[in-house]
Motif scaffolding. Structure first.
Motif, PDB file in Angstrom:
ATOM      1  N   TYR A 269       0.834  -1.208   0.000  1.00 27.56           N
ATOM      2  CA  TYR A 269       0.000   0.000   0.000  1.00 27.56           C
ATOM      3  C   TYR A 269       0.868   1.258   0.000  1.00 27.56           C
ATOM      4  N   VAL A 270       1.886   1.312   0.848  1.00 28.53           N
ATOM      5  CA  VAL A 270       2.701   2.536   0.900  1.00 28.53           C
ATOM      6  C   VAL A 270       3.626   2.638  -0.304  1.00 28.53           C
ATOM      7  N   MET A 271       3.989   1.504  -0.908  1.00 21.39           N
ATOM      8  CA  MET A 271       4.698   1.575  -2.191  1.00 21.39           C
ATOM      9  C   MET A 271       3.828   2.274  -3.231  1.00 21.39           C
ATOM     10  N   MET A 272       2.562   1.844  -3.317  1.00 20.19           N
ATOM     11  CA  MET A 272       1.623   2.448  -4.270  1.00 20.19           C
ATOM     12  C   MET A 272       1.429   3.931  -3.968  1.00 20.19           C
ATOM     13  N   ARG A 273       1.281   4.245  -2.700  1.00 23.11           N
ATOM     14  CA  ARG A 273       1.003   5.633  -2.316  1.00 23.11           C
ATOM     15  C   ARG A 273       2.169   6.548  -2.694  1.00 23.11           C
ATOM     16  N   GLU A 274       3.401   6.054  -2.455  1.00 25.20           N
ATOM     17  CA  GLU A 274       4.574   6.864  -2.801  1.00 25.20           C
ATOM     18  C   GLU A 274       4.713   6.998  -4.314  1.00 25.20           C
ATOM     19  N   ALA A 275       4.431   5.915  -5.045  1.00 22.14           N
ATOM     20  CA  ALA A 275       4.497   5.987  -6.505  1.00 22.14           C
ATOM     21  C   ALA A 275       3.490   7.002  -7.033  1.00 22.14           C
ATOM     22  N   GLN A 276       2.269   6.954  -6.517  1.00 17.83           N
ATOM     23  CA  GLN A 276       1.237   7.904  -6.957  1.00 17.83           C
ATOM     24  C   GLN A 276       1.620   9.330  -6.577  1.00 17.83           C
ATOM     25  N   ARG A 277       2.206   9.523  -5.398  1.00 18.60           N
ATOM     26  CA  ARG A 277       2.603  10.864  -4.970  1.00 18.60           C
ATOM     27  C   ARG A 277       3.584  11.485  -5.951  1.00 18.60           C
ATOM     28  N   ARG A 278       4.403  10.642  -6.591  1.00 21.31           N
ATOM     29  CA  ARG A 278       5.394  11.136  -7.540  1.00 21.31           C
ATOM     30  C   ARG A 278       4.836  11.288  -8.951  1.00 21.31           C
ATOM     31  N   GLY A 279       3.560  10.972  -9.119  1.00 20.32           N
ATOM     32  CA  GLY A 279       2.944  11.149 -10.419  1.00 20.32           C
ATOM     33  C   GLY A 279       2.912   9.914 -11.284  1.00 20.32           C
ATOM     34  N   HIS A 280       3.340   8.769 -10.747  1.00 21.36           N
ATOM     35  CA  HIS A 280       3.280   7.529 -11.501  1.00 21.36           C
ATOM     36  C   HIS A 280       1.862   6.965 -11.459  1.00 21.36           C
ATOM     37  N   ALA A 281       1.471   6.279 -12.520  1.00 20.86           N
ATOM     38  CA  ALA A 281       0.157   5.639 -12.574  1.00 20.86           C
ATOM     39  C   ALA A 281       0.241   4.251 -11.960  1.00 20.86           C
ATOM     40  N   VAL A 282      -0.738   3.933 -11.121  1.00 22.48           N
ATOM     41  CA  VAL A 282      -0.769   2.656 -10.411  1.00 22.48           C
ATOM     42  C   VAL A 282      -1.829   1.750 -11.032  1.00 22.48           C
ATOM     43  N   HIS A 283      -1.418   0.548 -11.385  1.00 23.33           N
ATOM     44  CA  HIS A 283      -2.313  -0.476 -11.903  1.00 23.33           C
ATOM     45  C   HIS A 283      -2.125  -1.718 -11.050  1.00 23.33           C
ATOM     46  N   VAL A 284      -3.172  -2.522 -10.920  1.00 21.95           N
ATOM     47  CA  VAL A 284      -3.069  -3.753 -10.133  1.00 21.95           C
ATOM     48  C   VAL A 284      -3.674  -4.916 -10.907  1.00 21.95           C
ATOM     49  N   CYS A 285      -3.198  -6.104 -10.585  1.00 22.25           N
ATOM     50  CA  CYS A 285      -3.840  -7.330 -11.048  1.00 22.25           C
ATOM     51  C   CYS A 285      -3.513  -8.422 -10.055  1.00 22.25           C
ATOM     52  N   GLU A 286      -4.294  -9.473 -10.078  1.00 25.48           N
ATOM     53  CA  GLU A 286      -3.997 -10.666  -9.294  1.00 25.48           C
ATOM     54  C   GLU A 286      -3.279 -11.667 -10.194  1.00 25.48           C
ATOM     55  N   PRO A 287      -2.520 -12.588  -9.628  1.00 23.24           N
ATOM     56  CA  PRO A 287      -1.790 -13.552 -10.466  1.00 23.24           C
ATOM     57  C   PRO A 287      -2.691 -14.292 -11.452  1.00 23.24           C
ATOM     58  N   ALA A 288      -3.916 -14.607 -11.036  1.00 23.19           N
ATOM     59  CA  ALA A 288      -4.829 -15.347 -11.917  1.00 23.19           C
ATOM     60  C   ALA A 288      -5.221 -14.548 -13.154  1.00 23.19           C
ATOM     61  N   GLN A 289      -4.950 -13.240 -13.141  1.00 26.28           N
ATOM     62  CA  GLN A 289      -5.332 -12.389 -14.269  1.00 26.28           C
ATOM     63  C   GLN A 289      -4.192 -12.177 -15.260  1.00 26.28           C
ATOM     64  N   ILE A 290      -3.093 -12.895 -15.067  1.00 24.37           N
ATOM     65  CA  ILE A 290      -1.978 -12.861 -16.016  1.00 24.37           C
ATOM     66  C   ILE A 290      -2.128 -14.049 -16.963  1.00 24.37           C
ATOM     67  N   PHE A 291      -1.950 -13.799 -18.261  1.00 22.85           N
ATOM     68  CA  PHE A 291      -2.179 -14.875 -19.228  1.00 22.85           C
ATOM     69  C   PHE A 291      -1.270 -14.699 -20.440  1.00 22.85           C
ATOM     70  N   TRP A 292      -1.170 -15.779 -21.240  1.00 31.16           N
ATOM     71  CA  TRP A 292      -0.433 -15.751 -22.498  1.00 31.16           C
ATOM     72  C   TRP A 292      -1.231 -16.499 -23.549  1.00 31.16           C
ATOM     73  N   LEU A 293      -1.301 -15.949 -24.754  1.00 32.84           N
ATOM     74  CA  LEU A 293      -1.977 -16.577 -25.884  1.00 32.84           C
ATOM     75  C   LEU A 293      -1.027 -16.541 -27.064  1.00 32.84           C
ATOM     76  N   ARG A 294      -0.875 -17.681 -27.729  1.00 29.97           N
ATOM     77  CA  ARG A 294       0.032 -17.744 -28.858  1.00 29.97           C
ATOM     78  C   ARG A 294      -0.285 -16.634 -29.860  1.00 29.97           C
ATOM     79  N   GLY A 295       0.780 -16.020 -30.331  1.00 32.36           N
ATOM     80  CA  GLY A 295       0.626 -14.894 -31.240  1.00 32.36           C
ATOM     81  C   GLY A 295       0.647 -13.559 -30.535  1.00 32.36           C
ATOM     82  N   GLY A 296       0.588 -13.585 -29.212  1.00 28.43           N
ATOM     83  CA  GLY A 296       0.607 -12.345 -28.447  1.00 28.43           C
ATOM     84  C   GLY A 296       1.712 -12.358 -27.414  1.00 28.43           C
ATOM     85  N   ARG A 297       1.614 -11.450 -26.460  1.00 28.00           N
ATOM     86  CA  ARG A 297       2.597 -11.342 -25.384  1.00 28.00           C
ATOM     87  C   ARG A 297       1.927 -11.648 -24.049  1.00 28.00           C
TER      88      ARG A 297
END
Length: 324
Positions: free
Chosen positions: A21-49
């Motif tokens: 949480y504080v990693m995200m907060r510090e990143a946002q404070r500096r103007g970085h965009a914060v995105h999140v996902c859970e491991p189950a939402q990572i995927f690969w499909l042939r032909g893509g990345r």
């Protein structure tokens, strides 16, 4: 910059003590965009990345983290989720909590493929696989106390006979789970071996008991090889032998001891060179007991008690790594 945090469900965060949480907060404070996902939402499909169904979030202002958490108030605003290749983020931060089970292992392989496609992952996926948190200390025997890893009950009994007062723990435990102490009388040793070892089916780590645990199981943080100048001593309470905060240990920030600094100077450059941006060393007395790399914590406790901004040190290091 765009940062993707691979995390447990946001609703499970205890924001008054969560390091991610504080990693995200510090990143946002500096103007970085914060995105999140859970491991189950990572995927690969042939032909893509390798991609993730990522959720852009904005952290909401919170004055009192403890009160906010106790009232179960929302702490983030989310936008529409979208599928994005990992390589299109400036950094991917793997912050999924242990245990390091099969699915965690498979996720690291997807992250490795993402790295081959250009993603910058911290900690590096291969480094996560190659540094099991309890077994990693075997590489540095000069920094640890008497230790045995075995599946053979008779070796555990022999170790106890030699050292008298021992600690037994499973290799896949976290937060102090499954840790037992057996004194010189050997009371319940047989039952504990059966519970942890499962008749030779499961490996067990056995270590000589270190009396200095009464002064705390110290968490020493390394950020890109540099040591945070304060340790977090997790002190057992009452009759408990474990100092882990998950089981009620009292967390007390304190200056590093000369031995803490010596250990950090020895391990910092080695581990950073392997792609481990953030490492949590567990030290009892003069001995390293674990090297934590999956999702080290302790940022908030150290910052709140000492004023040293650990999250700022971390994001500084992350930004430098990205620019290399």
């Amino acid at each position: 910059m765009d940062f993707l945090f691979v995390v447990d469900p946001l609703a499970s965060f205890k924001i008054h003590k969560d390091t991610t949480y504080v990693m995200m907060r510090e990143a946002q404070r500096r103007g970085h965009a914060v995105h999140v996902c859970e491991p189950a939402q990572i995927f690969w499909l042939r032909g893509g990345r390798v991609s993730a169904r990522s959720l852009p979030i904005t952290l909401l202002p919170v004055d009192d983290l403890q009160a906010h958490a106790s009232q179960h108030l929302p702490w983030w605003h989310e936008e529409e989720a979208r599928e994005v290749a990992l390589a299109d983020f400036d950094a991917v931060l793997m912050r999924k909590d242990p245990p390091f089970d099969s699915e965690f292992f498979y996720t690291t392989h997807l992250l490795s493929q993402g790295e081959r496609e250009g993603a910058k992952v911290f900690n590096h996926a291969a480094a996560l696989r190659e540094h099991p948190e309890k077994l990693d200390i075997l590489e540095f025997p000069e920094l640890i106390g008497p230790t045995l890893v075995t599946r053979e009950p008779e070796r555990i009994r022999a170790f106890h006979a030699e050292h008298g007062d021992i600690i037994l723990k499973p290799l896949d435990g976290m937060g102090g789970m499954g840790i037992f102490r057996v004194g010189a009388d050997g009371l319940n040793l047989g039952s504990i071996i059966e519970t942890l070892n499962r008749h030779g089916g499961t490996s067990v780590m056995v270590q000589r008991y270190i009396p200095d645990i009464v002064h705390g199981d110290k968490r020493v943080l390394l950020i890109d090889g540099e040591v945070v100048p304060h340790a977090l001593a997790r002190i057992p309470q009452g009759s408990e032998i474990r100092g882990n905060m998950a089981v009620g240990g009292k967390a007390v920030a304190q200056p590093l001891s000369p031995r803490d600094s010596e250990i950090a100077a020895r391990l910092g450059p080695i581990l950073a060179g392997r792609g481990l941006l953030l490492v949590g060393l567990d030290i009892i007395g003069d001995c390293v007991t674990e090297i934590n790399v999956t999702s080290p914590t302790g940022f908030q406790e150290i910052t709140n008690q000492t004023g040293f901004d650990v999250a700022a040190m971390f994001v500084d290091a992350l930004e430098r790594r990205i620019e290399r």
